[in-house]
Design a protein around this motif. Structure first.
Motif, PDB file in Angstrom:
ATOM      1  N   UNK A 174       4.894  -6.559   9.232  1.00 56.05           N
ATOM      2  CA  UNK A 174       4.871  -5.125   9.529  1.00 56.05           C
ATOM      3  C   UNK A 174       3.600  -4.473   9.022  1.00 56.05           C
ATOM      4  N   UNK A 175       3.190  -3.437   9.737  1.00 54.66           N
ATOM      5  CA  UNK A 175       2.179  -2.510   9.241  1.00 54.66           C
ATOM      6  C   UNK A 175       2.730  -1.882   7.954  1.00 54.66           C
ATOM      7  N   UNK A 176       1.848  -1.634   6.975  1.00 55.87           N
ATOM      8  CA  UNK A 176       2.315  -1.045   5.723  1.00 55.87           C
ATOM      9  C   UNK A 176       2.964   0.320   5.938  1.00 55.87           C
ATOM     10  N   UNK A 177       2.603   1.018   7.002  1.00 56.04           N
ATOM     11  CA  UNK A 177       3.253   2.298   7.275  1.00 56.04           C
ATOM     12  C   UNK A 177       4.742   2.101   7.564  1.00 56.04           C
ATOM     13  N   UNK A 178       5.097   0.939   8.100  1.00 56.93           N
ATOM     14  CA  UNK A 178       6.497   0.661   8.419  1.00 56.93           C
ATOM     15  C   UNK A 178       7.320   0.291   7.192  1.00 56.93           C
ATOM     16  N   UNK A 179       6.671   0.109   6.064  1.00 60.33           N
ATOM     17  CA  UNK A 179       7.440  -0.153   4.840  1.00 60.33           C
ATOM     18  C   UNK A 179       8.448   0.973   4.589  1.00 60.33           C
ATOM     19  N   UNK A 180       8.077   2.192   4.987  1.00 61.13           N
ATOM     20  CA  UNK A 180       8.956   3.330   4.741  1.00 61.13           C
ATOM     21  C   UNK A 180      10.193   3.318   5.621  1.00 61.13           C
ATOM     22  N   UNK A 181      10.230   2.421   6.597  1.00 57.34           N
ATOM     23  CA  UNK A 181      11.412   2.280   7.450  1.00 57.34           C
ATOM     24  C   UNK A 181      12.259   1.086   7.047  1.00 57.34           C
ATOM     25  N   UNK A 182      11.856   0.347   6.033  1.00 59.05           N
ATOM     26  CA  UNK A 182      12.485  -0.931   5.690  1.00 59.05           C
ATOM     27  C   UNK A 182      13.473  -0.788   4.541  1.00 59.05           C
ATOM     28  N   UNK A 183      14.585  -1.486   4.659  1.00 57.22           N
ATOM     29  CA  UNK A 183      15.612  -1.467   3.607  1.00 57.22           C
ATOM     30  C   UNK A 183      15.150  -2.146   2.322  1.00 57.22           C
ATOM     31  N   UNK A 184      14.081  -2.929   2.397  1.00 63.04           N
ATOM     32  CA  UNK A 184      13.588  -3.619   1.210  1.00 63.04           C
ATOM     33  C   UNK A 184      12.606  -2.778   0.400  1.00 63.04           C
ATOM     34  N   UNK A 205       0.807  -1.216   0.000  1.00 65.99           N
ATOM     35  CA  UNK A 205       0.000   0.000   0.000  1.00 65.99           C
ATOM     36  C   UNK A 205       0.842   1.270   0.000  1.00 65.99           C
ATOM     37  N   UNK A 206       2.110   1.169   0.386  1.00 62.47           N
ATOM     38  CA  UNK A 206       2.949   2.363   0.466  1.00 62.47           C
ATOM     39  C   UNK A 206       4.234   2.284  -0.347  1.00 62.47           C
ATOM     40  N   UNK A 208       2.105  10.459  -5.413  1.00 60.09           N
ATOM     41  CA  UNK A 208       0.818  11.102  -5.089  1.00 60.09           C
ATOM     42  C   UNK A 208       0.196  10.544  -3.807  1.00 60.09           C
ATOM     43  N   UNK A 209       0.220   9.234  -3.658  1.00 58.78           N
ATOM     44  CA  UNK A 209      -0.381   8.592  -2.486  1.00 58.78           C
ATOM     45  C   UNK A 209       0.361   8.981  -1.208  1.00 58.78           C
TER      46      UNK A 209
END
Length: 213
Positions: free
Chosen positions: A125-135, A104-105, A144-145
């Motif tokens: 992980x919560x999808x919000x945490x994707x932004x903290x992940x090296x992957x 989603x992110x 835009x999203x």
């Protein structure tokens, strides 16, 4: 020996101190060292300014330097930890990679090496945490999203008390701010204007927590 009193001099002159220093093989005036020790131990300036006190007496003092090492080291480590905790942890890409999975992110390079693994081996992980992940990989299709998401998170500051907002949203907001800086403010704001209904729907679900595992 001190010079005898006269109308023009009294006590120990500068030349007397120099001769005494040389005769006793000293590296510097003992009176200056006593003054330096007194000033640094007292911790405040005498007949000089605060800046002079710190520059001339405190900073060069070996005792002060030794005592400050642990303080500086602790402060540096804390600053690094805080900085690493609130920046975008992934990568920027120009185009999507077909080998990556969509979330989603962000796009995910490899969920099997997630920092938040599940017992089954996937990512929990919560999808919000994707932004903290090296992957995580972010390409312009995400902008835009994510720009809309940042705007919605910022809007909650006016309706939540500081402690609640900081606990739930602060880290996500800081990562998005870091991502915005990397993309560029003008491009980021222009992307938000292009956000469509699908982006709005996903942001709404993210904000409600409906997409959390």
């Amino acid at each position: 020996m001190p010079r005898p009193p006269s109308p023009l001099s009294f006590g120990i002159a500068y030349n007397d101190a120099q001769r005494w220093q040389q005769a006793h093989d000293l590296g510097g005036s003992p009176f200056q060292r006593v003054r330096r020790t007194t000033v640094t131990r007292e911790g405040r300036p005498r007949q000089h300014s605060q800046s002079t006190n710190e520059r001339v007496y405190v900073l060069p003092d070996a005792n002060v330097q030794r005592a400050s090492r642990s303080v500086f080291a602790d402060g540096a480590e804390e600053a690094v930890e805080q900085a690493e905790a609130v920046v975008f942890g992934g990568h920027l890409a120009d185009v999507p990679d077909p080998a990556h999975d969509q979330t989603a992110t962000a796009d995910c390079e490899d969920e099997t090496t997630s920092p938040w693994p599940t017992p089954e081996g996937g990512c929990g992980a919560d999808f919000m945490l994707c932004l903290a992940c090296k992957n995580a990989y972010i390409h312009p299709g995400h902008h835009p999203r994510l720009a809309l998401l940042q705007q919605q998170i910022a809007s909650l500051r006016s309706v939540l008390d500081d402690s609640a907002w900081n606990e739930r949203w602060q880290d996500h907001s800081l990562r998005l701010e870091d991502l915005r800086d990397r993309v560029g403010a003008a491009a980021w704001d222009a992307a938000r204007a292009r956000a469509g209904s699908d982006d709005s729907a996903l942001v709404h679900l993210l904000m409600k927590g409906d997409l959390a595992p």
